[in-house]
Design a protein around this motif. Structure first.
Motif, PDB file in Angstrom:
ATOM      1  N   ILE A  65     101.735  -5.101 -11.099  1.00 29.12           N
ATOM      2  CA  ILE A  65     100.651  -4.859  -9.915  1.00 29.12           C
ATOM      3  C   ILE A  65      99.760  -3.706 -10.611  1.00 29.12           C
ATOM      4  O   ILE A  65      99.018  -3.093 -10.102  1.00 29.12           O
ATOM      5  N   HIS A  66     100.574  -2.482 -11.387  1.00 30.29           N
ATOM      6  CA  HIS A  66     100.297  -1.456 -11.686  1.00 30.29           C
ATOM      7  C   HIS A  66      99.087  -1.504 -12.925  1.00 30.29           C
ATOM      8  O   HIS A  66      97.943  -1.377 -12.595  1.00 30.29           O
ATOM      9  N   GLN A  67      98.728  -2.751 -13.293  1.00 33.61           N
ATOM     10  CA  GLN A  67      98.130  -2.878 -14.417  1.00 33.61           C
ATOM     11  C   GLN A  67      97.319  -3.309 -13.191  1.00 33.61           C
ATOM     12  O   GLN A  67      95.250  -2.867 -13.582  1.00 33.61           O
ATOM     13  N   TRP A  68      97.357  -3.648 -12.536  1.00 35.06           N
ATOM     14  CA  TRP A  68      95.462  -4.223 -11.111  1.00 35.06           C
ATOM     15  C   TRP A  68      95.404  -3.212 -10.880  1.00 35.06           C
ATOM     16  O   TRP A  68      94.321  -2.858 -11.076  1.00 35.06           O
ATOM     17  N   GLU A  69      95.945  -2.154 -10.156  1.00 32.61           N
ATOM     18  CA  GLU A  69      95.693  -1.124  -9.169  1.00 32.61           C
ATOM     19  C   GLU A  69      95.158  -0.188 -10.117  1.00 32.61           C
ATOM     20  O   GLU A  69      93.911   0.584 -10.032  1.00 32.61           O
ATOM     21  N   ALA A  70      95.602  -0.172 -11.689  1.00 30.39           N
ATOM     22  CA  ALA A  70      95.083   0.822 -12.196  1.00 30.39           C
ATOM     23  C   ALA A  70      93.444   0.806 -12.782  1.00 30.39           C
ATOM     24  O   ALA A  70      93.396   2.105 -12.791  1.00 30.39           O
ATOM     25  N   ARG A  71      93.229  -0.112 -12.432  1.00 35.29           N
ATOM     26  CA  ARG A  71      91.657  -0.801 -12.806  1.00 35.29           C
ATOM     27  C   ARG A  71      91.038  -0.167 -11.662  1.00 35.29           C
ATOM     28  O   ARG A  71      89.473  -0.147 -12.380  1.00 35.29           O
ATOM     29  N   ILE A  72      91.518  -1.194 -10.711  1.00 34.26           N
ATOM     30  CA  ILE A  72      90.590  -1.224  -9.511  1.00 34.26           C
ATOM     31  C   ILE A  72      90.747   0.094  -7.960  1.00 34.26           C
ATOM     32  O   ILE A  72      89.839   0.793  -7.979  1.00 34.26           O
ATOM     33  N   LEU A  73      92.128  -0.527  -7.882  1.00 35.18           N
ATOM     34  CA  LEU A  73      92.242   0.039  -6.487  1.00 35.18           C
ATOM     35  C   LEU A  73      92.976   1.930  -7.332  1.00 35.18           C
ATOM     36  O   LEU A  73      91.922   2.657  -6.091  1.00 35.18           O
ATOM     37  N   LEU A  74      93.232   2.750  -8.149  1.00 34.12           N
ATOM     38  CA  LEU A  74      93.907   3.620  -8.096  1.00 34.12           C
ATOM     39  C   LEU A  74      92.419   4.487  -8.873  1.00 34.12           C
ATOM     40  O   LEU A  74      92.631   5.775  -7.889  1.00 34.12           O
ATOM     41  N   PRO A  75      91.487   4.384  -8.965  1.00 36.19           N
ATOM     42  CA  PRO A  75      89.930   4.420  -9.553  1.00 36.19           C
ATOM     43  C   PRO A  75      89.685   5.202  -7.813  1.00 36.19           C
ATOM     44  O   PRO A  75      89.151   5.848  -7.912  1.00 36.19           O
ATOM     45  N   TYR A  76      88.989   3.957  -7.288  1.00 32.31           N
ATOM     46  CA  TYR A  76      88.755   4.232  -6.174  1.00 32.31           C
ATOM     47  C   TYR A  76      89.293   5.331  -5.480  1.00 32.31           C
ATOM     48  O   TYR A  76      89.033   5.558  -4.797  1.00 32.31           O
ATOM     49  N   ARG A  77      91.188   5.300  -4.931  1.00 31.62           N
ATOM     50  CA  ARG A  77      91.412   6.019  -4.565  1.00 31.62           C
ATOM     51  C   ARG A  77      91.341   7.684  -4.948  1.00 31.62           C
ATOM     52  O   ARG A  77      90.473   8.467  -4.382  1.00 31.62           O
ATOM     53  N   LYS A  78      90.754   7.311  -6.103  1.00 28.84           N
ATOM     54  CA  LYS A  78      90.608   8.735  -6.632  1.00 28.84           C
ATOM     55  C   LYS A  78      89.340   9.207  -6.068  1.00 28.84           C
ATOM     56  O   LYS A  78      89.291  10.660  -5.914  1.00 28.84           O
ATOM     57  N   LEU A  79      87.774   8.392  -6.216  1.00 29.72           N
ATOM     58  CA  LEU A  79      87.114   8.813  -5.545  1.00 29.72           C
ATOM     59  C   LEU A  79      87.010   9.442  -4.487  1.00 29.72           C
ATOM     60  O   LEU A  79      86.042   9.662  -4.147  1.00 29.72           O
ATOM     61  N   ARG A  80      87.568   8.276  -4.181  1.00 28.22           N
ATOM     62  CA  ARG A  80      87.476   8.405  -1.940  1.00 28.22           C
ATOM     63  C   ARG A  80      88.323   9.917  -1.485  1.00 28.22           C
ATOM     64  O   ARG A  80      87.903  10.552  -0.622  1.00 28.22           O
ATOM     65  N   LYS A  81      89.154  10.449  -2.651  1.00 23.95           N
ATOM     66  CA  LYS A  81      89.658  11.200  -2.050  1.00 23.95           C
ATOM     67  C   LYS A  81      89.284  12.625  -2.906  1.00 23.95           C
ATOM     68  O   LYS A  81      88.645  13.840  -2.657  1.00 23.95           O
ATOM     69  N   LEU A  82      88.226  12.238  -3.761  1.00 25.40           N
ATOM     70  CA  LEU A  82      87.171  13.608  -4.154  1.00 25.40           C
ATOM     71  C   LEU A  82      85.115  13.786  -3.506  1.00 25.40           C
ATOM     72  O   LEU A  82      85.485  14.768  -3.465  1.00 25.40           O
TER      73      LEU A  82
END
Length: 147
Positions: A65-82
């Motif tokens: 799950i982390h592999q998928w999220e590291a490519r898609i979800l986590l960068p998007y979450r970081k962008l949203r927070k920024l």
């Protein structure tokens, strides 16, 4: 057919209830320890079903799950927070909505992977999952209250 084949996307409605009870703690564990909130909630739900996964299964599930999220979800979450301070509230809400859609995709992937695992664990799923991050279930008794 194994017991887990009967699990479907509706289990996330129950997990959503757990999330609302413990939102602040879930986000703290996510932000400070990099736990996956969906897996944390799943561990709570599986414990109520007496469906115990092994430590190896939790490690595999977390990793995939982390592999998928590291490519898609986590960068998007970081962008949203920024972006939070530079967007209008409706634009920020749109970003939150996209992130929630990505979370639902992650939940679907978790279910798909879960159906491939056996249930031969010997201890609590919550304790096993927390131990992947060197955390102790005894430090978070509030998670199992009202579950």
């Amino acid at each position: 057919m194994t017991f887990v084949n009967h699990f479907d996307i509706s289990l996330w409605k129950i997990c959503d209830g757990y999330y609302h009870q413990h939102q602040a703690l879930c986000l703290e564990l996510q932000d400070n320890h990099q736990l996956n909130v969906n897996l944390l909630l799943l561990s709570l739900w599986l414990d109520t079903q007496d469906y115990l996964l092994s430590s190896q299964d939790w490690t595999k599930l977390q990793s995939e799950i982390h592999q998928w999220e590291a490519r898609i979800l986590l960068p998007y979450r970081k962008l949203r927070k920024l972006s939070k301070n530079s967007l209008a509230s409706d634009e920020y809400q749109q970003m939150l909505d996209v992130e929630l859609m990505l979370e639902r995709k992650s939940q679907g992937l978790i279910l798909h992977k879960l159906k491939q695992l056996s249930h031969f664990g010997k201890t609590s799923n919550l304790g096993t999952y927390l131990s992947l991050f060197n955390l102790n279930k005894a430090d978070y008794p509030m998670l199992t209250e009202q579950v």
